[in-house]
Design an enzyme around this catalytic site. Structure first.
Site, PDB file in Angstrom:
ATOM      1  N   LYS A  80       3.375 -35.678 -22.496  1.00  0.00           N
ATOM      2  CA  LYS A  80       3.725 -36.041 -23.647  1.00  0.00           C
ATOM      3  C   LYS A  80       3.469 -37.281 -24.385  1.00  0.00           C
ATOM      4  CE  LYS A  80       5.707 -31.938 -22.734  1.00  0.00           C
ATOM      5  NZ  LYS A  80       6.934 -32.043 -22.042  1.00  0.00           N
ATOM      6  N   ASP A  92      15.691 -38.269 -16.884  1.00  0.00           N
ATOM      7  CA  ASP A  92      14.209 -37.713 -17.613  1.00  0.00           C
ATOM      8  C   ASP A  92      14.142 -38.415 -18.845  1.00  0.00           C
ATOM      9  OD1 ASP A  92      12.090 -36.512 -18.952  1.00  0.00           O
ATOM     10  OD2 ASP A  92      12.632 -34.436 -18.136  1.00  0.00           O
ATOM     11  N   ARG A  94      -5.199 -36.021  -2.042  1.00  0.00           N
ATOM     12  CA  ARG A  94      -3.618 -35.527  -2.331  1.00  0.00           C
ATOM     13  C   ARG A  94      -2.767 -36.655  -1.899  1.00  0.00           C
ATOM     14  NH1 ARG A  94      -1.392 -32.586   1.984  1.00  0.00           N
ATOM     15  NH2 ARG A  94      -3.474 -31.794   2.467  1.00  0.00           N
ATOM     16  N   TYR A 103      15.313 -29.650 -20.600  1.00  0.00           N
ATOM     17  CA  TYR A 103      14.208 -28.841 -20.749  1.00  0.00           C
ATOM     18  C   TYR A 103      14.325 -27.434 -19.930  1.00  0.00           C
ATOM     19  CZ  TYR A 103       9.248 -27.609 -20.353  1.00  0.00           C
ATOM     20  OH  TYR A 103       8.021 -26.953 -20.249  1.00  0.00           O
TER      21      TYR A 103
HETATM   22  C1  LIG Z   1       7.770 -31.098 -21.094  1.00  0.00           C
HETATM   23  C2  LIG Z   1       8.782 -31.639 -20.532  1.00  0.00           C
HETATM   24  C3  LIG Z   1       9.077 -31.527 -19.125  1.00  0.00           C
HETATM   25  C4  LIG Z   1       8.011 -30.913 -18.455  1.00  0.00           C
HETATM   26  O1  LIG Z   1       6.812 -31.257 -18.288  1.00  0.00           O
HETATM   27  P1  LIG Z   1       5.342 -30.862 -17.955  1.00  0.00           P
HETATM   28  O2  LIG Z   1       4.424 -31.895 -18.078  1.00  0.00           O
HETATM   29  O3  LIG Z   1       5.199 -29.553 -19.047  1.00  0.00           O
HETATM   30  O4  LIG Z   1       5.537 -30.226 -16.782  1.00  0.00           O
HETATM   31  C5  LIG Z   1      10.123 -32.090 -18.681  1.00  0.00           C
HETATM   32  N1  LIG Z   1      11.029 -32.625 -19.438  1.00  0.00           N
HETATM   33  C6  LIG Z   1      10.908 -32.810 -20.561  1.00  0.00           C
HETATM   34  C7  LIG Z   1      11.846 -33.587 -21.226  1.00  0.00           C
HETATM   35  C8  LIG Z   1       9.781 -32.144 -21.330  1.00  0.00           C
HETATM   36  O5  LIG Z   1       9.815 -32.200 -22.686  1.00  0.00           O
END
Ligand SMILES: *Cc1c(COP(=O)(O)O)cnc(C)c1O
Length: 398
Positions: A212, A187, A61, A114
């Protein structure tokens, strides 16, 4: 080194095999340390390591060799002192945000972000005494006007999910850092480090859903945060320690493999997306295409200034005929999969209002240009003629 070399070689370990193998050999690819705990040498090293978890491994962890290798790579790619990996993008975002805000604070965040990040601020943190203001972060003055004496965080997503709105990171950083004690988080999921480096533009922390583009193959959920060592140490202890959004070693290992091809994938994502966007922009069944590489995109100039190597593989499209037209198109795609998520090598189509952004109210969605007749496309690395043909045949049915 330049980025494609770094993607392959930066912090790539070759673990020495233990035992009596002669001549000595090293594993080309790191082994997966699928273990929850570590056998420590003696009492004193146990005492030491529990107080210095960034210097060794005690318990998964707090960190693992696979996560450590990944984190060093991410820090390198984002030009950061340090990085931390977590079990999902939201794990990364919630850990980073909670390492900053406390009860009584105020947060400024974008009107287009998001959907589940919106939920974190609007439905979770608001219950814990953190107030917020949603603003159009592509308007720097609106960000400046929203700052209050108790603001501790400005949270920007650029390119924004799902309308690809671009916010000027350098200009926002200038406004934010005129005040003491405000952190700027960006982000950068839609860009990946291949197209954008927010820390170079003044952000304090950059977060990614590594699920992603960083992974690229749809095989893991993961998230990363990068920034100064002090900020990342704080994310680890006590926030990762207590919230426990730890990335599994196998997932970290898969991510390391996926990231090697980030550059070649992104180049194809970008060139395919540009061609698809140009095709759709002229299509009679399409009202509007949201792609930052198009000159018609309202924030194209900022994208041109702060992104490099291209504009990414994501776009949204307003289809004429509203939800009924969307249903017809989505039910008749042959190559695009009907799935949320993005950044995979294969193409995906989703309906943002009912999928990624279901938690926003219709009023909030419409004010942010997330219309009911809108689909979001994640353009993959297939042959682009096939993608265009697939979209065209489905749109013809509308
Ligand atoms: C998908 C996404 C998230 C969240 O990510 P997860 O891996 O699904 O928790 C956050 N910000 C953006 C811009 C995203 O496309």
């Amino acid at each position: 080194m330049s980025i494609n070399t770094d993607l392959l070689h930066a912090h790539q370990l070759h673990a020495r095999l233990t035992g009596s193998y002669k001549p000595e050999a090293m594993a080309h690819i790191s082994p997966i340390y699928q273990t929850s705990t570590y056998v420590l040498e003696d009492f004193d090293s146990a005492v030491y390591l529990n107080q210095h978890v960034d210097e060794g491994f005690v318990y998964t962890r707090f960190g693992s060799p696979n996560c450590d290798e990944l984190e060093k790579k991410i820090a390198h790619l984002e030009h950061a002192e340090a990085a931390i990996s977590l079990a999902s993008g939201l794990g990364a975002i919630s850990t980073a945000v909670l390492s900053i805000v406390k009860a009584g604070d105020h947060v400024v965040f974008g009107d287009v972000i998001y959907g589940c990040s919106y939920t974190l601020f609007a439905k979770v943190l608001s219950r814990l005494g953190v107030t917020y203001t949603r603003v159009d972060t592509s308007n720097v003055q609106a960000v400046a006007d929203a700052i209050q004496p108790n603001t501790s965080l400005v949270y920007v997503e650029t390119p924004a999910n799902p309308t690809l709105k671009i916010s000027d990171i350098a200009a926002i950083s200038e406004v934010v850092h005129q005040h003491e004690g405000i952190t700027l988080i960006v982000d950068s999921t839609f860009a990946s480090p291949y197209l954008q480096n927010p820390l170079d533009l003044g952000a304090d922390l950059v977060v990614h859903s590594a699920t992603k583009y960083l992974c690229g193959h749809g095989t893991v959920t993961a998230g990363v945060v990068a920034g100064s060592k002090e900020r990342i140490d704080r994310c680890r202890m006590p926030y990762l320690q207590c919230f426990g959004a730890v990335l599994d070693p196998f997932a970290a290992w898969l991510l390391m493999q996926g990231m090697k091809t980030l550059g070649v994938r992104m180049e194809r994502h970008c060139s395919n997306a540009m061609k698809v966007a140009q095709f759709l922009e002229k299509h009679p069944k399409v009202d509007r295409v949201y792609y930052p590489g198009l000159e018609s995109h309202p924030t194209h100039e900022i994208a041109k200034k702060q992104m490099h190597n291209g504009y990414g593989g994501m776009m949204s499209v307003d289809i004429k005929g509203g939800v009924d037209a969307v249903r017809k198109v989505m039910n008749n795609m042959k190559i695009f999969s009907l799935a949320t998520s993005l950044g995979n090598v294969d193409s995906l189509i989703q309906h943002s209002p009912t999928m990624s952004h279901f938690d926003m109210s219709p009023e909030e969605r419409h004010a942010a240009s997330i219309f009911d007749g809108q689909v979001r496309l994640s353009i993959g690395i297939e042959d682009v003629e096939d993608l265009i043909e697939d979209l065209d045949q489905a749109l013809k049915l509308v």
